[in-house]
Design an enzyme around this catalytic site. Structure first.
Site, PDB file in Angstrom:
ATOM      1  N   ALA A  14       0.825  -1.208   0.000  1.00 53.53           N
ATOM      2  CA  ALA A  14       0.000   0.000   0.000  1.00 53.53           C
ATOM      3  C   ALA A  14       0.859   1.257   0.000  1.00 53.53           C
ATOM      4  CB  ALA A  14      -0.939  -0.006   1.206  1.00 53.53           C
ATOM      5  N   CYS A  47       2.525 -12.984   0.483  1.00 51.90           N
ATOM      6  CA  CYS A  47       1.766 -14.203   0.174  1.00 51.90           C
ATOM      7  C   CYS A  47       2.669 -15.313  -0.344  1.00 51.90           C
ATOM      8  CB  CYS A  47       0.682 -13.900  -0.855  1.00 51.90           C
ATOM      9  SG  CYS A  47      -0.529 -12.674  -0.324  1.00 51.90           S
ATOM     10  N   ARG A  74      13.345   6.886  -8.705  1.00 54.56           N
ATOM     11  CA  ARG A  74      12.146   7.609  -9.154  1.00 54.56           C
ATOM     12  C   ARG A  74      11.853   8.796  -8.247  1.00 54.56           C
ATOM     13  NH1 ARG A  74       7.259   3.925  -9.843  1.00 54.56           N
ATOM     14  NH2 ARG A  74       6.671   5.542 -11.336  1.00 54.56           N
TER      15      ARG A  74
END
Length: 460
Positions: A14, A47, A74
């Protein structure tokens, strides 16, 4: 012009999805982005940890989607091994501690704040639970620590506490590494994310793999040896030797910082946000991922669901809103899929107990069908359970347990739930058919037909 300051707490799905999306929309001179991550890894697939531990995939590098260096290239100031210890919302700043630099503490100011602190494994307060050799599995650091224990251990006995998704997946991983595995589960059946009748099918498969599953038992403590390491797990009436202990009891939102700062939390302890993922009552703070509660489209309540799919979507939405655009996250239907050996396990929507809590009247049906046309080689049995609302026939939930080709069928039901379809409407769905892929009537549609009849009979 002074650049706006965005601070992100948490460097996984997130948090870094939000950072990346915000950077796409706003240049460094317009928005300065600083992200803090206390672990050694960023933007990784938690996961995949059971499959790394079990040897099915390489790791940890294979599980990392984007490295810290790639984020920094970036123009995202990502600071690894740096823990945020306090939120000062009045002054708009966060206190941080560098974990590998003598614990040096500093304050960093923000104009906008994103909380992506994730979740932590449930670790009950029991004797010996924090002993060396007892592992939760939530981060890549956790996975590496477990592998270090496995490689250093001379024994081959493992106890997994809890038989949810992580517990079942870790039990399989340990079996693949040559361990004798015992799973201790306090519920009547493994996989409490299923109804008990469907969980019983999972139990049968675990037994067939050689996994000893002790059901209906509560763990009372961890026994340690003379070296201080875990050597056994105790229940109310037995003791199970263990060279390694893995906690698979699920996770809870990591909202310690948010709670201390007085931010709103829901029933499960997750942060509450609006549809734009902005923390309720705040105009410059967003939250996403495993630390938040999300809106359940079926029950009409908020709930905590820790999944990477949601976390990445939350990050995209937060980054869009922070970057000057507008996006919303409408909610979820609770879809999840897993496996133990070749048994595929899937669910979406409500379980029976969830429907009871929501005050819904419902009917249930279960069918046994095959994944392919019965005459086609490789056809395997699968069970589909369906919940439908009494009288209206609105689909409420689906659970699927079967072999190859079973699990991803749950996506049919997920779309139907999102669309608010009835089980009768589902029977007319135009699904793909060919003998290698499905019977003429797909098992999900067979279940929908049976549920339609059950709804009519209940109405009569």
């Amino acid at each position: 012009m002074t650049a706006e300051r965005l601070v992100i707490v948490g460097g996984d799905a997130a948090g870094m999805a939000a950072a990346s999306q915000a950077r796409r929309l706003r240049k460094p001179g317009e928005l300065a982005i600083t992200a803090f991550e206390r672990g050694h890894f960023t933007s990784y697939s938690a996961c995949g940890i059971p499959y790394w531990v079990g040897g099915a995939v390489d790791g940890p590098d294979a599980l990392i989607a984007r490295t810290a260096a790639e984020h920094r290239a970036r123009d995202i100031d990502l600071r690894m091994r740096t823990e945020v210890t306090e939120l000062d919302l009045d002054r708009g700043r966060v206190r941080t501690r560098e974990l590998d630099n003598g614990g040096r503490e500093t304050w960093t100011g923000f104009d906008k704040l994103v909380l992506a602190t994730g979740a932590r494994p449930r670790r009950p307060r029991l004797p010996g639970i924090d002993a060396p050799g007892v592992h939760g599995v939530q981060t890549l650091d956790d996975g590496q620590a477990l592998l270090d224990t496995l490689e250093a251990s001379a024994g081959r006995r493992a106890v997994v506490v809890g038989a949810g998704y992580i517990g079942v997946e870790m039990a399989e991983a340990l079996i693949r590494r040559g361990y004798q595995v015992t799973v201790l589960e306090r519920s009547a059946q493994p996989m409490s994310t299923l109804d008990p009748d469907m969980g019983a099918l999972v139990h049968e498969a675990m037994c067939a793999m050689g996994i000893e599953t002790v059901r209906g038992t509560a763990v009372t403590g961890v026994v340690t040896g003379t070296d201080g390491r875990a050597c056994a797990v105790t229940t109310e009436d037995a003791e199970y030797p263990a060279d390694v202990v893995v906690l698979g009891m699920g996770v809870r939102p990591e909202t310690t910082l948010a709670s201390a700062a007085g931010l709103p939390l829901g029933e499960s302890g997750g942060l509450l946000t609006d549809l734009a993922m902005r923390v309720r009552g705040q105009d410059h703070i967003w939250a996403g991922g495993d630390c938040v509660e999300v809106w359940d489209l079926v029950s009409g309540r908020t709930r905590h669901i820790a999944l990477g799919t949601h976390a990445n979507k939350h990050g995209q939405i937060i980054g869009t809103n922070v970057g000057g655009g507008y996006a919303t996250f409408p909610g979820v239907v609770g879809t999840a899929v897993s496996k133990v050996c070749d048994l595929e396990i899937a669910r979406t929507g409500l379980l029976e107990r969830h429907a009871d809590v929501a005050g819904l009247r419902f009917v249930t049906t279960t069918v046994e069908a095959t994944s392919r046309a019965g005459y086609y080689p490789g056809a395997r049995p699968m069970h589909v359970k369906m919940l439908a609302e009494h009288r209206t026939g609105r689909l409420l939930g689906v659970q699927i347990v079967g072999r190859e080709g079973a699990g991803k069928r749950v996506d049919i039901a997920a779309v139907a739930l999102t669309a608010g379809m009835t089980v009768e409407q589902m029977t007319a769905l135009d699904l793909g058919y060919a003998p290698p892929f499905s019977p003429v009537w797909d098992p999900v549609l067979v279940a929908a037909r049976k549920a339609t009849r059950a709804v009519r009979e209940a109405g009569d």
